[in-house]
Design a protein around this motif. Structure first.
Motif, PDB file in Angstrom:
ATOM      1  N   VAL A  13       2.241  12.747 -10.042  1.00 37.59           N
ATOM      2  CA  VAL A  13       1.282  12.350  -8.786  1.00 37.59           C
ATOM      3  C   VAL A  13       2.789  12.016  -8.128  1.00 37.59           C
ATOM      4  CG1 VAL A  13       0.223   9.961  -7.904  1.00 37.59           C
ATOM      5  CG2 VAL A  13      -0.686  11.089  -9.658  1.00 37.59           C
ATOM      6  N   LEU A  14       2.517  12.311  -6.600  1.00 41.01           N
ATOM      7  CA  LEU A  14       3.712  12.374  -5.971  1.00 41.01           C
ATOM      8  C   LEU A  14       3.218  11.539  -4.587  1.00 41.01           C
ATOM      9  CD1 LEU A  14       6.714  12.560  -4.629  1.00 41.01           C
ATOM     10  CD2 LEU A  14       6.097  14.792  -3.782  1.00 41.01           C
ATOM     11  N   TRP A  15       3.363   9.696  -4.670  1.00 42.46           N
ATOM     12  CA  TRP A  15       2.626   9.143  -4.014  1.00 42.46           C
ATOM     13  C   TRP A  15       3.898   8.528  -2.789  1.00 42.46           C
ATOM     14  CZ3 TRP A  15      -2.163   7.725  -4.558  1.00 42.46           C
ATOM     15  CH2 TRP A  15      -2.130   6.365  -3.563  1.00 42.46           C
ATOM     16  N   LEU A  16       3.731   8.980  -1.629  1.00 43.68           N
ATOM     17  CA  LEU A  16       4.348   8.350  -0.519  1.00 43.68           C
ATOM     18  C   LEU A  16       3.792   6.783   0.523  1.00 43.68           C
ATOM     19  CD1 LEU A  16       5.536  11.683  -0.441  1.00 43.68           C
ATOM     20  CD2 LEU A  16       7.078  11.054   1.007  1.00 43.68           C
ATOM     21  N   ASP A  17       4.491   6.198   0.717  1.00 41.36           N
ATOM     22  CA  ASP A  17       4.430   4.782   0.765  1.00 41.36           C
ATOM     23  C   ASP A  17       4.582   3.720   1.462  1.00 41.36           C
ATOM     24  OD1 ASP A  17       1.892   2.585   1.545  1.00 41.36           O
ATOM     25  OD2 ASP A  17       0.643   3.895   0.016  1.00 41.36           O
ATOM     26  N   ALA A  18       4.921   3.490   2.101  1.00 40.42           N
ATOM     27  CA  ALA A  18       5.504   1.724   2.403  1.00 40.42           C
ATOM     28  C   ALA A  18       5.519   0.330   1.458  1.00 40.42           C
ATOM     29  CB  ALA A  18       5.187   1.484   3.790  1.00 40.42           C
ATOM     30  N   HIS A  19       3.962   1.307   1.122  1.00 37.54           N
ATOM     31  CA  HIS A  19       3.976  -0.035   0.020  1.00 37.54           C
ATOM     32  C   HIS A  19       3.328   0.701  -1.321  1.00 37.54           C
ATOM     33  CE1 HIS A  19       1.553  -0.908   3.846  1.00 37.54           C
ATOM     34  NE2 HIS A  19       2.372  -2.014   3.433  1.00 37.54           N
ATOM     35  N   GLY A  20       3.251  -0.463  -2.284  1.00 41.57           N
ATOM     36  CA  GLY A  20       3.560   0.150  -3.581  1.00 41.57           C
ATOM     37  C   GLY A  20       2.175   0.898  -4.301  1.00 41.57           C
ATOM     38  N   ASP A  21       0.912  -0.192  -3.282  1.00 39.97           N
ATOM     39  CA  ASP A  21      -0.185  -0.155  -4.630  1.00 39.97           C
ATOM     40  C   ASP A  21      -0.485  -0.518  -5.648  1.00 39.97           C
ATOM     41  OD1 ASP A  21      -0.635   0.789  -1.548  1.00 39.97           O
ATOM     42  OD2 ASP A  21      -1.565   2.482  -1.599  1.00 39.97           O
ATOM     43  N   PHE A  22       0.420  -1.142  -6.120  1.00 42.89           N
ATOM     44  CA  PHE A  22       0.482  -1.178  -7.353  1.00 42.89           C
ATOM     45  C   PHE A  22      -0.189  -3.110  -7.906  1.00 42.89           C
ATOM     46  CE2 PHE A  22       3.094  -0.557 -11.167  1.00 42.89           C
ATOM     47  CZ  PHE A  22       1.877   0.346 -12.013  1.00 42.89           C
TER      48      PHE A  22
ATOM     49  N   HIS B 121       0.539  12.485  -2.819  1.00 45.05           N
ATOM     50  CA  HIS B 121      -0.696  11.289  -2.014  1.00 45.05           C
ATOM     51  C   HIS B 121      -0.182  10.499  -1.024  1.00 45.05           C
ATOM     52  CE1 HIS B 121      -3.203   8.602  -1.537  1.00 45.05           C
ATOM     53  NE2 HIS B 121      -2.168   7.506  -0.887  1.00 45.05           N
ATOM     54  N   LEU B 122      -0.259  10.369   0.706  1.00 40.04           N
ATOM     55  CA  LEU B 122       0.981  10.142   1.469  1.00 40.04           C
ATOM     56  C   LEU B 122       0.043   9.391   2.155  1.00 40.04           C
ATOM     57  CD1 LEU B 122       3.743  10.897   3.917  1.00 40.04           C
ATOM     58  CD2 LEU B 122       1.637  10.757   5.020  1.00 40.04           C
ATOM     59  N   ASP B 123       0.626   7.927   2.608  1.00 42.11           N
ATOM     60  CA  ASP B 123       0.045   6.802   3.346  1.00 42.11           C
ATOM     61  C   ASP B 123       0.939   7.440   4.689  1.00 42.11           C
ATOM     62  OD1 ASP B 123      -0.987   4.346   5.133  1.00 42.11           O
ATOM     63  OD2 ASP B 123      -1.217   3.858   3.056  1.00 42.11           O
ATOM     64  N   ILE B 124       0.132   7.118   5.715  1.00 39.98           N
ATOM     65  CA  ILE B 124       0.999   7.605   7.267  1.00 39.98           C
ATOM     66  C   ILE B 124       1.274   6.529   7.069  1.00 39.98           C
ATOM     67  CG2 ILE B 124      -0.989   8.563   8.175  1.00 39.98           C
ATOM     68  CD1 ILE B 124      -0.597   5.053   9.698  1.00 39.98           C
ATOM     69  N   ASP B 125       1.004   4.709   6.970  1.00 37.40           N
ATOM     70  CA  ASP B 125       2.417   3.448   6.846  1.00 37.40           C
ATOM     71  C   ASP B 125       4.006   3.981   6.073  1.00 37.40           C
ATOM     72  OD1 ASP B 125       2.212   3.137   4.338  1.00 37.40           O
ATOM     73  OD2 ASP B 125       0.277   1.785   4.622  1.00 37.40           O
ATOM     74  N   VAL B 126       3.870   5.044   6.033  1.00 41.45           N
ATOM     75  CA  VAL B 126       5.290   5.372   5.253  1.00 41.45           C
ATOM     76  C   VAL B 126       6.510   5.585   5.797  1.00 41.45           C
ATOM     77  CG1 VAL B 126       5.261   7.877   4.578  1.00 41.45           C
ATOM     78  CG2 VAL B 126       6.486   6.215   3.282  1.00 41.45           C
TER      79      VAL B 126
END
Length: 270
Positions: A92-101, A188-193
């Motif tokens: 998984v490659l996860w691009l996000d301003a948040h960790g979602d963890f 995975h990319l969240d636009i808020d990054v």
């Protein structure tokens, strides 16, 4: 959805939902092959999300190379579960301003959208039923890019995990993916990054960050250096902004960086 035999070909799937809430204004590209709109019965948010995710997984499973546009991050459960039906191992490659963890035990808000990556790594076993058959992704197979906006307990959890943390930089992402070896990757990319100044109307803006152009370079670098089996864009704008022209332009630029051709329906007359 047939395999077109072209490495750059994507099957575009739209899930116009935020958690269990349908987003009527969510933009559906003319090039979309499917839009997921199951009728969800009354019930708890988690129960409704389980049904939505099952419906999405069934559609994603049929796609040769799925590219999902969604209104949230947790529907990534569906995309990953679908990929696992044909790939034993997955990164998984996860691009996000948040960790979602976050998890229910450490979250200060209880917001399920802030737990999406924790869900994929098996840290939320009691939130959903087992109908998806989702297998936990090992921490060592996860690359988390940016994650500049973390809750204190979430930061601690990431620190003690084996998740690979990198900046949203093309070279750093290429290097991290290279260390994972030749394994299919879910991107995975969240636009808020993207820098908050470039994202009017984002649900959870996170202030200064990488530009849209730099994120596009990150996506292109990932596609050039790894076997991207599926991609997912969490289009987490507020409902009244998700179909705005600048929002659609952002989606178009991000999908173009992935090598996907995307067009929008012609506006209705009058």
């Amino acid at each position: 959805m047939a395999d077109h035999g072209t490495p750059g070909t994507w099957d575009l799937i739209v899930t116009p939902w935020h958690l269990d809430e349908y987003i009527p204004a969510f933009p559906i590209p003319a090039t979309a092959t499917a839009a997921i709109r199951p009728a969800l019965p009354a019930g708890s948010v988690a129960a409704r999300m389980s049904l939505l995710h099952q419906a999405a997984a069934d559609v994603v499973t049929q796609a040769a190379r799925p590219l999902v546009l969604s209104g949230d991050c947790p529907t990534s459960r569906a995309a990953v579960a679908a990929l696992q039906r044909r790939h034993r191992d997955l990164a998984v490659l996860w691009l996000d301003a948040h960790g979602d963890f976050n998890t229910p035990a450490i979250s200060t808000s209880g917001y399920l959208g802030g737990m999406a990556l924790a869900m994929l790594t098996g840290r939320t076993p009691d939130l959903f039923d087992e109908t998806l058959g989702l297998r936990p992704i090992p921490d060592t197979s996860v690359v988390l890019a940016d994650a500049r906006d973390l809750d204190p307990a979430e930061r601690d959890s990431l620190t003690t995990s084996h998740v690979h943390r990198v900046p949203a930089d093309p070279a750093a992402i290429t290097s991290a993916l290279g260390r994972l070896g030749p394994v299919p990757v879910y991107l995975h990319l969240d636009i808020d990054v993207i820098d908050g100044a470039e994202l009017p109307g984002a649900r959870f803006p996170s202030g200064p960050g990488p530009s849209l152009a730099q994120i596009g370079e990150c996506l292109a670098a990932a596609c050039a250096s790894a076997d991207i089996a599926a991609a997912y864009l969490a289009c987490a704008w507020l409902p009244e902004h998700v179909n705005a022209q600048n929002s659609r332009q952002t989606i178009t630029r991000l999908t173009a960086a992935l090598g996907a051709g995307l067009t929008w329906p012609e506006p209705a007359d009058g």
